[in-house]
Design a protein around this motif. Structure first.
Motif, PDB file in Angstrom:
ATOM      1  N   LEU A   1      30.609  37.542  56.572  1.00  0.00           N
ATOM      2  CA  LEU A   1      29.909  38.655  57.206  1.00  0.00           C
ATOM      3  C   LEU A   1      29.020  39.389  56.209  1.00  0.00           C
ATOM      4  O   LEU A   1      29.251  39.326  55.004  1.00  0.00           O
ATOM      5  N   PRO A   2      27.965  40.058  56.705  1.00  0.00           N
ATOM      6  CA  PRO A   2      27.612  40.314  58.099  1.00  0.00           C
ATOM      7  C   PRO A   2      27.000  39.096  58.789  1.00  0.00           C
ATOM      8  O   PRO A   2      26.515  38.177  58.137  1.00  0.00           O
TER       9      PRO A   2
ATOM     10  N   LEU B   1      35.815  43.786  54.705  1.00  0.00           N
ATOM     11  CA  LEU B   1      36.979  42.956  54.380  1.00  0.00           C
ATOM     12  C   LEU B   1      36.650  41.469  54.438  1.00  0.00           C
ATOM     13  O   LEU B   1      37.398  40.653  53.884  1.00  0.00           O
ATOM     14  N   ASN B   2      35.571  41.104  55.111  1.00  0.00           N
ATOM     15  CA  ASN B   2      35.235  39.694  55.298  1.00  0.00           C
ATOM     16  C   ASN B   2      33.848  39.353  54.766  1.00  0.00           C
ATOM     17  O   ASN B   2      33.186  38.443  55.265  1.00  0.00           O
ATOM     18  N   ASN B   3      33.425  40.082  53.758  1.00  0.00           N
ATOM     19  CA  ASN B   3      32.207  39.759  53.018  1.00  0.00           C
ATOM     20  C   ASN B   3      32.637  39.229  51.656  1.00  0.00           C
ATOM     21  O   ASN B   3      33.156  39.974  50.827  1.00  0.00           O
ATOM     22  N   PRO B   4      32.440  37.935  51.407  1.00  0.00           N
ATOM     23  CA  PRO B   4      33.003  37.317  50.201  1.00  0.00           C
ATOM     24  C   PRO B   4      32.140  37.438  48.945  1.00  0.00           C
ATOM     25  O   PRO B   4      32.402  36.751  47.966  1.00  0.00           O
TER      26      PRO B   4
ATOM     27  N   ASN C   1      36.030  40.738  44.762  1.00  0.00           N
ATOM     28  CA  ASN C   1      36.375  40.406  46.147  1.00  0.00           C
ATOM     29  C   ASN C   1      37.844  40.665  46.461  1.00  0.00           C
ATOM     30  O   ASN C   1      38.464  39.934  47.233  1.00  0.00           O
ATOM     31  N   LYS C   2      38.412  41.706  45.886  1.00  0.00           N
ATOM     32  CA  LYS C   2      39.850  41.921  46.020  1.00  0.00           C
ATOM     33  C   LYS C   2      40.270  42.307  47.429  1.00  0.00           C
ATOM     34  O   LYS C   2      41.371  41.967  47.873  1.00  0.00           O
TER      35      LYS C   2
ATOM     36  N   GLU D   1      31.830  27.557  45.090  1.00  0.00           N
ATOM     37  CA  GLU D   1      32.086  28.683  44.188  1.00  0.00           C
ATOM     38  C   GLU D   1      32.636  29.884  44.950  1.00  0.00           C
ATOM     39  O   GLU D   1      33.608  30.522  44.525  1.00  0.00           O
ATOM     40  N   VAL D   2      32.027  30.195  46.093  1.00  0.00           N
ATOM     41  CA  VAL D   2      32.468  31.342  46.889  1.00  0.00           C
ATOM     42  C   VAL D   2      33.854  31.084  47.479  1.00  0.00           C
ATOM     43  O   VAL D   2      34.721  31.969  47.496  1.00  0.00           O
ATOM     44  N   PHE D   3      34.095  29.876  47.952  1.00  0.00           N
ATOM     45  CA  PHE D   3      35.405  29.506  48.487  1.00  0.00           C
ATOM     46  C   PHE D   3      36.476  29.673  47.425  1.00  0.00           C
ATOM     47  O   PHE D   3      37.542  30.255  47.665  1.00  0.00           O
ATOM     48  N   HIS D   4      36.192  29.171  46.243  1.00  0.00           N
ATOM     49  CA  HIS D   4      37.174  29.209  45.156  1.00  0.00           C
ATOM     50  C   HIS D   4      37.502  30.655  44.786  1.00  0.00           C
ATOM     51  O   HIS D   4      38.666  31.004  44.577  1.00  0.00           O
ATOM     52  N   LYS D   5      36.486  31.505  44.731  1.00  0.00           N
ATOM     53  CA  LYS D   5      36.711  32.910  44.394  1.00  0.00           C
ATOM     54  C   LYS D   5      37.501  33.605  45.502  1.00  0.00           C
ATOM     55  O   LYS D   5      38.438  34.367  45.223  1.00  0.00           O
ATOM     56  N   THR D   6      37.155  33.340  46.747  1.00  0.00           N
ATOM     57  CA  THR D   6      37.803  34.001  47.879  1.00  0.00           C
ATOM     58  C   THR D   6      39.291  33.682  47.948  1.00  0.00           C
ATOM     59  O   THR D   6      40.119  34.544  48.235  1.00  0.00           O
TER      60      THR D   6
END
Length: 279
Positions: free
Chosen positions: A182-183, A209-212, A217-218, A264-269
């Protein structure tokens, strides 16, 4: 009733585009509680065999049907990515009666109950050819031509019983509620500003809460750890498997498509789940 969950004018607001030559997305507006703009998305993939697979389909508008025809015309697989993303399965199954229906455990029963109650004309009594169960989930196969192009994992530890797919030829991950982005800009891009739901504190909070993409990104990590993962050990195991796949694009049902840096974003999330514990 599903009519309360979908656009009344899907043809006017749907965004259809090719993410790759083999993958098209159908993006539509969708809000929870009238204020939380999360969007919706169906994904159409052309297999190496030439047949098509559609994931969490949205309305089969004339333009959507034209895209199907442009990409080969034969939908051989209709996949519900979880127990929530299934409203338009009947519509697509009627148009493509030879397609094999795929979904997670619990969904056939849910749809059968809704159909029997007769309150929702969009929910039919179609039979599922493949149903993923927690027991022996990695032994379940979908089809020879499908399996030639896809890896997949049943994330039974997720509250919505997620099915996640990797389309190997284009290094693209396809999922529903495992991860939002999101958004939902693309999904609301054809909705006139005056007709978009007004954002309130609840909407802004959920969107945050759902913006990675922010810092460590805690808050998203906490949301996934404490809210999304219902069986944390199983959830961790699934995420660790998915993280080992090779992808650079991620297509979620909610929010914008991630292109180029998806891994990269998946791994961080999912860092906490990949490590198996909260830091």
């Amino acid at each position: 009733m599903s009519s309360k969950l979908i656009p009344s004018n899907p043809a006017d607001v749907m965004v259809i585009r090719n993410v790759t030559p083999n993958i098209a997305t159908f993006s539509v507006p969708f809000s929870r509680f009238g204020t939380v703009k999360i969007g919706g998305r169906g994904t159409l993939v052309k297999l190496s065999s030439g047949d098509l697979a559609v994931f969490s389909p949205v309305a089969l508008t004339d333009d959507a049907r034209a895209k199907v025809d442009e990409m080969g015309g034969n939908v051989a697989y209709i996949v519900a990515l979880d127990i929530e993303h299934h409203i338009f399965i009947s519509e697509w199954a009627k148009a493509f009666p030879s397609a094999k229906l795929v979904g997670p455990e619990g969904l056939p029963q849910k749809r059968a109950k809704q159909h029997a109650e007769g309150n929702d004309p969009k929910i039919g009594d179609e039979k599922f050819a493949v149903v993923f169960t927690k027991a022996g989930k990695r032994d379940i196969r979908i089809g020879e031509d499908f399996d030639a192009d896809f890896d997949y994992e049943y994330v039974d530890g997720h509250g919505n019983r997620e099915l996640v797919f990797l389309y190997r030829p284009d290094r693209t991950l396809i999922e529903a509620d495992l991860m939002f982005n999101l958004p939902a800009r693309e999904q609301y891009s054809r909705v006139p500003e005056a007709e978009r739901p007004a954002s309130n504190l609840t909407g802004r909070t959920f969107e945050g809460l759902n913006n990675p993409h922010g810092g460590e990104n805690k808050w998203m990590k906490r949301f996934n750890w404490y809210v999304v993962a219902k069986d944390r050990a199983s959830f961790n195991d699934s995420v660790q498997l998915i993280d080992g796949w090779d992808f650079d694009t991620l297509i979620p049902c909610h929010g914008d498509v991630l292109e180029g840096n998806a891994k990269e974003v998946f791994h961080k999330t999912f860092e906490w789940h990949l490590q198996g514990k909260k830091l």
